[in-house]
Design an enzyme around this catalytic site. Structure first.
Site, PDB file in Angstrom:
ATOM      1  N   VAL A 260      22.459  45.195  30.060  1.00  0.00           N
ATOM      2  CA  VAL A 260      21.712  45.388  31.305  1.00  0.00           C
ATOM      3  C   VAL A 260      22.409  46.468  32.119  1.00  0.00           C
ATOM      4  CG1 VAL A 260      20.994  44.318  33.474  1.00  0.00           C
ATOM      5  CG2 VAL A 260      20.779  43.058  31.313  1.00  0.00           C
ATOM      6  N   HIS A 532      42.532  36.202  33.774  1.00  0.00           N
ATOM      7  CA  HIS A 532      41.866  35.197  34.598  1.00  0.00           C
ATOM      8  C   HIS A 532      41.276  35.824  35.859  1.00  0.00           C
ATOM      9  CE1 HIS A 532      44.584  31.796  32.776  1.00  0.00           C
ATOM     10  NE2 HIS A 532      43.699  32.261  31.919  1.00  0.00           N
ATOM     11  N   HIS A 576      43.812  27.344  34.385  1.00  0.00           N
ATOM     12  CA  HIS A 576      42.997  28.238  33.572  1.00  0.00           C
ATOM     13  C   HIS A 576      41.535  28.077  33.982  1.00  0.00           C
ATOM     14  CE1 HIS A 576      46.213  29.185  30.501  1.00  0.00           C
ATOM     15  NE2 HIS A 576      46.762  28.264  31.271  1.00  0.00           N
TER      16      HIS A 576
END
Length: 599
Positions: A260, A532, A576
């Site tokens: 996209v 992360h 996490h």
């Protein structure tokens, strides 16, 4: 003849709809919902919205199919077989001043399941404080621990570890779900360090306490790792939420290998920009296609992809967009800002052993034998991820670091960690360095509540050009001092009685890092991402005037557009992010369903 067509045509459509599409000409031109990105957020939302058979849902993924890729489905291979592969985006950062101007690889999954298909599978829900802090910040109690825990129960399915050992005392099964789509399990093969870690929690319980389950909202201490592993295989978002029984739904279409490139807006009846469709293409030289959404477009392209797509679509700082010849749709300087990521550092010790996992990295014969055992019996070293246990800790309240940085928010609250340990029965590293000969034990440390902030900006208006990514690692001295404290804590841990005779001293890479200045240099020379990244499209606070999305994850200043992925969290989890994104997406799905319940 016409009657026969009416009978056969639905069967043909159902057959086609049960497959993944790679050709945009084979899908419809309009849907009720278009979901961008088949990582955790997108997979969950597409699954849950398509539970309503009257809603047509399209899920678009830029990457490839995840099926049949042993290199990523085998848990043990997670740390070795993802960088610079066709199933990753292969981003890089700008030089990091806090890391002595090193440029870092910055991996994201470009595959069904997104980064859940290539990550370390470590499943941490976060603390009660983390979620309650989000609820307080946004003014939305639906994000509190008391509210969000029901979504964890909904999405989880407790499964037996690969070796089917007795898991009593290793977690609290009643705190988890039993029938959700996502498998959660405990380590399925023992290593020689497992007992030593647990013994340390007994001999040094005040500093390194053992807790039965780190996912009850109170994670401080050392607990057995819970991972998204189903028996012997990775349980990715694709495996869990895009399984064949879900892809067989005739109202769910999944289009892969199509990126996209832009969200298209039109003015609605109130004069606000309304997201009506998306443009997509497979490459810079390929045709551009347009697909419409009559209800909503949901961006789940991750902390990099969603922010970049908003900017390309005209939502961002107006002057910066004008410099790229992008017409502004809504001026919001916060898009791409406030990036947070966990700095990670691996500490190494020489192990008095001839049986560490180093054998599998140093000896082809041993690796082949382990692989053969795994394929034949589903047992052995390859059934597990990087660490058997996880430790989440805080420094004492009177530590000097807090006096030096009194205004730094040191984690979400007293139940949230400030740094983390993961253990490896062998050499572990995120650095592009040769694997050394010998036997080692590694302790990876993570600063869980960093003060440093980074950013993402466009390098070009070309959607196939990667953005400029600056995580800002260790730009705050607070993070350096927290890393130094974690280094010292890891050395304290490895010098406890259970490691006597096994720990033969620091490995050569850090043996000379003794003084505080030497440790700080070692930290800056060796810190890496643990991937992360969050908060580039963060939720707004109750004070207003900030943020990119509201507490229901709708993009501010426009209608018909939401973001559901790790980018929307206003803070980084002290752990996490995988589990938290699943819960976020489950709640987001309910919010979307509620919005359209009367339509």
């Amino acid at each position: 003849m016409l009657k026969i067509l009416f009978i056969i045509l639905p069967l043909l459509i159902s057959s086609v709809c049960s497959k993944l599409f790679t050709d945009p000409t084979l899908i419809a031109d309009d849907y009720d919902f278009v979901v961008v990105g088949a990582g955790i957020g997108g997979s969950v939302v597409a699954n849950r919205l398509s539970e309503n058979p009257s809603w047509k849902v399209l899920l678009i993924e830029a990457g490839m199919d995840n099926a049949g890729l042993e290199a990523i489905s085998t848990p043990f291979l997670a740390p070795t077989d993802s960088p610079n592969k066709e199933w990753t985006w292969n981003y890089t950062t700008v030089p990091q001043p806090g890391l002595l101007n090193r440029t870092l690889t910055y991996q994201r999954g470009k595959i069904l399941g997104g980064t859940s298909s290539i990550n370390f599978m470590i499943y941490t829900r976060g603390s009660t404080d983390f979620w309650d802090n989000i609820a307080s910040y946004t003014g939305d109690l639906g994000w509190s621990w008391a509210s969000i825990v029901s979504y964890f129960i909904k999405l989880e399915s407790v499964t037996a570890p690969a070796d089917h050992h007795d898991t009593k005392g290793q977690w609290q099964p009643l705190a988890h779900g039993l029938s959700g789509p996502l498998a959660i399990s405990l380590p399925g093969a023992s290593t020689e360090i497992n007992k030593r870690i647990v013994q340390t929690t007994r001999t040094n319980s005040s500093e390194f306490p053992f807790i039965v389950d780190g996912n009850t909202g109170f994670p401080l201490g050392i607990s057995w790792v819970q991972a998204t592993i189903n028996d012997t295989l990775r349980a990715s978002a694709a495996a869990a939420y895009l399984a064949p029984q879900y892809l067989a739904r005739p109202n769910l279409h999944v289009l892969i290998q199509q990126q996209v490139t832009k969200v298209i807006f039109q003015k609605n009846g109130r004069g606000l920009p309304h997201a009506t469709s998306v443009q997509l293409s497979s490459s810079p030289s390929s045709p551009i296609f347009t697909v419409s959404a009559s209800r909503e477009i949901i961006l789940s392209a991750g902390s990099i992809g969603s922010a970049q797509l908003l900017l390309l679509s005209g939502i961002g700082e107006q002057e910066a967009l004008a410099a790229q010849n992008i017409t502004s749709v809504f001026n919001n300087p916060e898009v791409g800002q406030n990036m947070i990521d966990h700095p990670c550092l691996v500490n190494h010790w020489i192990a008095n052993s001839t049986n560490t996992l180093d054998l599998l990295s140093q000896n082809t014969t041993d690796f082949n034998a382990a692989e053969a055992q795994y394929e034949a019996t589903g047992e052995g070293e390859m059934v597990d991820t990087v660490s058997p246990l996880i430790g989440i800790f805080r420094l004492p309240p009177n530590s000097a670091i807090f006096k030096e940085f009194p205004k730094v928010k040191t984690a979400s609250g007293p139940n949230a960690g400030q740094f983390e340990f993961l253990w490896r029965d062998g050499w572990a590293t995120f650095l592009p360095v040769p694997y050394p000969n010998g036997s080692y034990t590694s302790v990876s440390q993570v600063v869980l509540s960093p003060a440093s902030r980074g950013s993402l900006v466009l390098a070009s208006s070309d959607p196939f050009t990667a953005p400029i990514i600056d995580p800002g690692f260790l730009t705050s001295e607070y993070d350096v001092l927290m890393s130094r404290a974690a280094v010292k804590a890891s050395r304290d841990f490895m010098n406890t009685p259970p490691w006597k005779g096994f720990n033969m001293g620091l490995a050569p890479d850090q043996a000379d890092a003794v003084t505080d200045d030497e440790i700080d240099t070692y930290v800056r020379e060796n810190t890496t991402p643990i991937y992360h990244m969050t908060s580039t499209v963060r939720m707004e606070s109750t004070t207003g005037g900030d943020g990119v999305v509201d507490s229901s994850l709708q993009v501010k200043g426009v209608t018909g557009l939401r973001v559901v992925d790790n980018s929307v969290f206003p803070f980084i989890i002290e752990g996490h992010p995988e589990a938290t994104i699943y819960a976020l997406a489950e709640r987001a799905s309910d919010l979307i369903k509620f919005t359209w319940k009367d339509f």
